[in-house]
Design a protein around this motif. Structure first.
Motif, PDB file in Angstrom:
ATOM      1  N   VAL A  52       0.825  -1.187   0.048  1.00 26.57           N
ATOM      2  CA  VAL A  52       0.090   0.138  -0.122  1.00 26.57           C
ATOM      3  C   VAL A  52       1.000   1.267  -0.051  1.00 26.57           C
ATOM      4  O   VAL A  52       1.593   1.422   0.875  1.00 26.57           O
ATOM      5  CB  VAL A  52      -0.923   0.150   1.171  1.00 26.57           C
ATOM      6  CG1 VAL A  52      -1.863   1.066   0.999  1.00 26.57           C
ATOM      7  CG2 VAL A  52      -1.807  -1.275   1.139  1.00 26.57           C
ATOM      8  N   LYS A  53       0.859   2.131  -1.021  1.00 26.29           N
ATOM      9  CA  LYS A  53       1.612   3.076  -1.299  1.00 26.29           C
ATOM     10  C   LYS A  53       1.172   4.307  -0.406  1.00 26.29           C
ATOM     11  O   LYS A  53       0.077   4.172   0.227  1.00 26.29           O
ATOM     12  CB  LYS A  53       1.634   3.538  -2.848  1.00 26.29           C
ATOM     13  CG  LYS A  53       2.611   2.591  -3.387  1.00 26.29           C
ATOM     14  CD  LYS A  53       2.760   3.076  -5.046  1.00 26.29           C
ATOM     15  CE  LYS A  53       4.104   2.667  -5.591  1.00 26.29           C
ATOM     16  NZ  LYS A  53       4.482   3.101  -6.496  1.00 26.29           N
ATOM     17  N   ASN A  55       0.093   7.015  -1.395  1.00 25.13           N
ATOM     18  CA  ASN A  55      -1.315   7.673  -1.950  1.00 25.13           C
ATOM     19  C   ASN A  55      -2.431   7.010  -1.974  1.00 25.13           C
ATOM     20  O   ASN A  55      -3.300   7.189  -2.295  1.00 25.13           O
ATOM     21  CB  ASN A  55      -0.856   8.093  -3.318  1.00 25.13           C
ATOM     22  CG  ASN A  55      -0.450   6.870  -4.289  1.00 25.13           C
ATOM     23  OD1 ASN A  55      -0.581   5.949  -3.830  1.00 25.13           O
ATOM     24  ND2 ASN A  55      -0.259   7.495  -5.429  1.00 25.13           N
ATOM     25  N   THR A  57      -2.792   3.731  -3.307  1.00 25.12           N
ATOM     26  CA  THR A  57      -2.782   2.769  -4.219  1.00 25.12           C
ATOM     27  C   THR A  57      -2.099   1.370  -3.653  1.00 25.12           C
ATOM     28  O   THR A  57      -1.338   1.505  -2.966  1.00 25.12           O
ATOM     29  CB  THR A  57      -2.116   3.315  -5.454  1.00 25.12           C
ATOM     30  OG1 THR A  57      -0.755   3.404  -5.275  1.00 25.12           O
ATOM     31  CG2 THR A  57      -2.851   4.370  -6.132  1.00 25.12           C
ATOM     32  N   ARG A  58      -2.515   0.429  -4.399  1.00 24.30           N
ATOM     33  CA  ARG A  58      -1.884  -1.084  -3.971  1.00 24.30           C
ATOM     34  C   ARG A  58      -1.428  -1.461  -5.294  1.00 24.30           C
ATOM     35  O   ARG A  58      -1.910  -1.551  -6.361  1.00 24.30           O
ATOM     36  CB  ARG A  58      -2.939  -1.808  -3.658  1.00 24.30           C
ATOM     37  CG  ARG A  58      -3.626  -1.656  -2.131  1.00 24.30           C
ATOM     38  CD  ARG A  58      -5.024  -2.011  -1.770  1.00 24.30           C
ATOM     39  NE  ARG A  58      -5.184  -2.035  -0.686  1.00 24.30           N
ATOM     40  CZ  ARG A  58      -5.682  -0.878   0.193  1.00 24.30           C
ATOM     41  NH1 ARG A  58      -5.622   0.344  -0.672  1.00 24.30           N
ATOM     42  NH2 ARG A  58      -5.925  -0.526   1.243  1.00 24.30           N
ATOM     43  N   VAL A  59      -0.132  -2.085  -4.696  1.00 19.72           N
ATOM     44  CA  VAL A  59       0.680  -2.752  -6.205  1.00 19.72           C
ATOM     45  C   VAL A  59       1.176  -4.076  -5.470  1.00 19.72           C
ATOM     46  O   VAL A  59       1.235  -4.304  -4.407  1.00 19.72           O
ATOM     47  CB  VAL A  59       1.933  -1.954  -6.565  1.00 19.72           C
ATOM     48  CG1 VAL A  59       1.407  -0.636  -7.070  1.00 19.72           C
ATOM     49  CG2 VAL A  59       2.963  -1.556  -5.492  1.00 19.72           C
ATOM     50  N   GLU A 102      -1.523  -7.059   3.057  1.00 24.01           N
ATOM     51  CA  GLU A 102      -1.251  -5.795   2.761  1.00 24.01           C
ATOM     52  C   GLU A 102      -0.325  -5.325   3.624  1.00 24.01           C
ATOM     53  O   GLU A 102      -0.428  -5.432   5.005  1.00 24.01           O
ATOM     54  CB  GLU A 102      -2.528  -4.882   2.647  1.00 24.01           C
ATOM     55  CG  GLU A 102      -3.413  -5.228   1.558  1.00 24.01           C
ATOM     56  CD  GLU A 102      -4.592  -4.360   1.226  1.00 24.01           C
ATOM     57  OE1 GLU A 102      -4.913  -4.304   0.348  1.00 24.01           O
ATOM     58  OE2 GLU A 102      -4.589  -3.484   2.295  1.00 24.01           O
TER      59      GLU A 102
END
Length: 157
Positions: A52-53, A55, A57-59, A102
């Motif tokens: 979880v960045k 900002n 967003t999830r990558v 996460e």
């Protein structure tokens, strides 16, 4: 296991063997309907947690990106590639064993800083300067003082 030839769901394991590395099981199977034999391989499928960045967003976790950021901080430093690989492996192991689906990117950044602190003080300050977005020289001095403080604690132990 469904037969790849006739799609029958009833198959029988004839033989099982563990691979030389010990991470895979090879199974010979026989279909009870068409009597044909086939081989399957069984291995553990471990999922790395999503990142979880800042900002939101999830990558997906990318080991190459982890290794690349460490290599960048260690550029032109006297640290062996095997030491960097071992540090990256320890970080990945901690992520796997955390049991979390996460993790925030900040957590990974702290893990990297912890490993770099052990590997090379210059790389630690380089990474910290980017990771913490240093804006002036005082923040560099503070990071160096933090590093020295950790060394003082280690020396006394």
């Amino acid at each position: 296991m469904k037969c790849p030839f006739c799609s029958c769901a009833d198959t029988q394991v004839v033989d099982s063997r563990v691979s030389e590395e010990g991470d895979t099981i090879r199974r010979r199977r026989r279909c009870t309907a068409c009597d044909r034999r086939f081989t399957t391989y069984e291995r553990v499928d471990l999922m790395m947690p999503a990142i979880v960045k800042r900002n939101g967003t999830r990558v997906d976790f990318d080991p190459a990106k982890l290794r690349g950021s460490m290599a960048l901080a260690l550029r032109k430093r006297p640290v062996s590639a095997s030491a960097v690989d071992a540090a990256a492996a320890r970080i990945q192991e901690r992520l796997l064993t955390s049991g979390r689906r996460e993790v925030p990117s900040d957590y990974i950044g702290e893990l990297v800083m912890s490993e770099l602190r052990q590997l090379d003080p210059v790389a630690y300050v380089r990474f910290a300067s980017v990771y913490r977005s240093f804006e002036d020289i005082r923040e560099f001095v503070q990071a160096i003082d933090e590093f020295r403080g950790a060394d003082d604690v280690d020396d006394k132990a």
